[in-house]
Design an enzyme around this catalytic site. Structure first.
Site, short mmCIF file in Angstrom:
data_model
loop_
_atom_site.label_atom_id
_atom_site.label_comp_id
_atom_site.label_asym_id
_atom_site.label_seq_id
_atom_site.Cartn_x
_atom_site.Cartn_y
_atom_site.Cartn_z
N GLY A 192 1.09 -1.07 -0.49
CA GLY A 192 0.33 0.13 -0.26
C GLY A 192 1.02 1.39 -0.38
O GLY A 192 2.52 1.12 0.23
N GLY A 219 0.18 -5.01 1.21
CA GLY A 219 -0.86 -5.27 0.83
C GLY A 219 -1.23 -6.65 0.01
O GLY A 219 -2.45 -6.72 -0.69
N GLU A 236 6.90 -4.95 7.78
CA GLU A 236 6.03 -3.98 7.90
C GLU A 236 7.31 -3.61 9.25
O GLU A 236 7.54 -2.22 10.04
CB GLU A 236 5.36 -3.96 8.34
CG GLU A 236 4.31 -4.36 7.24
CD GLU A 236 4.26 -5.53 6.80
OE1 GLU A 236 3.81 -5.68 5.41
OE2 GLU A 236 4.87 -6.25 7.31
N ASP A 274 0.19 -6.55 8.56
CA ASP A 274 -1.53 -6.32 9.21
C ASP A 274 -1.96 -7.76 7.84
O ASP A 274 -1.45 -8.23 7.25
CB ASP A 274 -1.84 -4.77 8.70
CG ASP A 274 -1.08 -4.21 7.89
OD1 ASP A 274 -0.24 -4.83 6.94
OD2 ASP A 274 -1.82 -3.27 7.21
#
Length: 392
Positions: A97, A145, A168, A176
């Site tokens: 993302g 993402g 991350e 996530d």
């Protein structure tokens, strides 16, 4: 908590605020984004094509807002039997993302920081609960993402070009898009290792790790796609049979040993500790070349992110996908008000430990924001189901 943290942030210049607002409007304007994702129906197949090759098909809010309703429409359409998702450009399925834009928006309290994560996770859940067979062709870079757009579906097809990672913890965030669900369910402690170190898996190793379900030569993907479309009233079983037929024919690295095989005993032992301090202690005590290398890697990561990620996976191991996504949404919002995490996410070289914001992990010292975030995430009296109802 959020209000107290935000009050300490420096006031931004009007120009910076304007730039963030304009970027938000650009991302949300449908007329500017119709070519960023292509949606088409071919035979009984709904096909999603991520179409931002210049930025490795990075996912933005306007793309999410086009993909989600289309998946729900195809799911209810009796003439749609499967959904295929792929990327253009030959280099990436989806590299993740647009974190920089999201972090910029967070500095001025823009709703993008809420909207993006909420709607992305809603899309992840739709993929994970989709009633129609969902086939992700993860050819090329697949991170962040991009993992969320693929890993929760029925079938994930890797190629020799696939590059998987959840990086991350190096940029001040956490793994996530449902990472708290699928990572602890991988064999042994592989998921914990991947989450904490950001280790990259390539090609057939993505399938051997259990992230992809099949491996197919990249040059065969167009033919595979045509064969999937040609299936008459395809079922999950017939799609699996077709994918298996391609999988067994692929000879690329077929005899190559899984890259982590020789280290699995150590990974399962060293990354089984209950907290980061114990993991670091084990790595030091082990003293092997492998352990020393992992210690060096971990010392480059955000200590806050490491502690959050470890507990995220430990909690997520016994949760449903919806419960994990609820937890991760709350954690994402906490990250957006954390000065420490935002500073690292915005840094040009996020892998480097910067300034006074971070302490050395081996000293066991962690910033106060870690405890604020963990309390915010795990100590709320609101049940996860109550949060889930608000989330959706």
């Amino acid at each position: 908590m959020a209000a107290r943290v935000l009050r300490r942030l420096p006031r931004l210049k009007p120009l910076n605020r304007l730039q963030v607002i304009l970027q938000h409007l650009k991302m949300s304007k449908h007329t500017d984004s119709t070519t960023e994702v292509l949606l088409e129906k071919r035979g009984g197949a709904g096909i999603i094509t991520l179409n931002r090759p210049k930025v490795l098909n990075a996912l933005n809010l306007s793309m999410i807002r086009q993909i989600y309703p289309q998946i729900k429409t195809w799911e209810q359409d009796p003439e749609t039997f499967l959904i295929i998702i792929k990327g253009t450009g030959g280099k990436a399925f989806c590299a993740g993302g647009d974190i920089r834009t999201i972090a910029d928006a967070g500095k001025v309290g823009d709703r993008l920081t809420q909207d993006f994560f909420r709607e992305e996770y809603t899309l992840n859940n739709a993929i994970g609960t989709c009633k129609k067979p969902y086939v992700a062709l993860i050819d090329g870079v697949t991170m962040g993402g991009g993992v969320g757009l693929s890993v929760h579906g029925h079938f994930r097809v890797a190629t020799e070009k696939t590059l998987f990672a959840m990086p991350e913890t190096a940029i001040g965030l956490f793994p996530d898009v449902g990472g708290g669900y699928f990572l602890p369910r991988l064999s042994g402690k592989i998921g914990y290792y991947l989450a904490l170190t950001g280790f990259r898996l390539k090609g057939r190793d993505v399938q051997k790790a259990g992230i992809a379900t099949h491996f197919v030569d990249s040059e065969k993907l167009p033919t595979l796609e045509e064969d999937l479309i040609a299936l008459k009233s395809p079922s999950t079983e017939s799609i699996a049979d077709l994918l298996n037929s391609y999988h067994v024919k692929s000879k690329i690295d077929q005899e190559k040993e899984f890259i982590l095989d020789e280290h699995m005993e150590k990974i399962n032992s060293l990354f089984s500790a209950n907290n980061m301090e114990e993991i670091v202690k084990k790595l030091k005590q082990d003293g092997s070349a492998f352990a020393i290398k992992q210690l060096e890697t971990i010392n480059k990561m955000s200590p806050t992110s490491l502690k959050m990620a470890l507990r995220q996976l430990r909690e997520g191991a016994s949760m449903s996908l919806q419960e994990v996504l609820t937890m991760e949404y709350r954690l994402s919002q906490a990250c957006m008000v954390s000065e420490e995490l935002r500073a690292l996410a915005l840094s040009r070289r996020g892998r480097r430990v910067r300034g006074h914001l971070f302490y050395k992990l081996h000293q066991g010292l962690f910033s106060a924001s870690c405890w604020r975030i963990c309390c915010f995430l795990f100590s709320s009296s609101m049940s996860l189901y109550a949060t889930l109802r608000r989330f959706y």
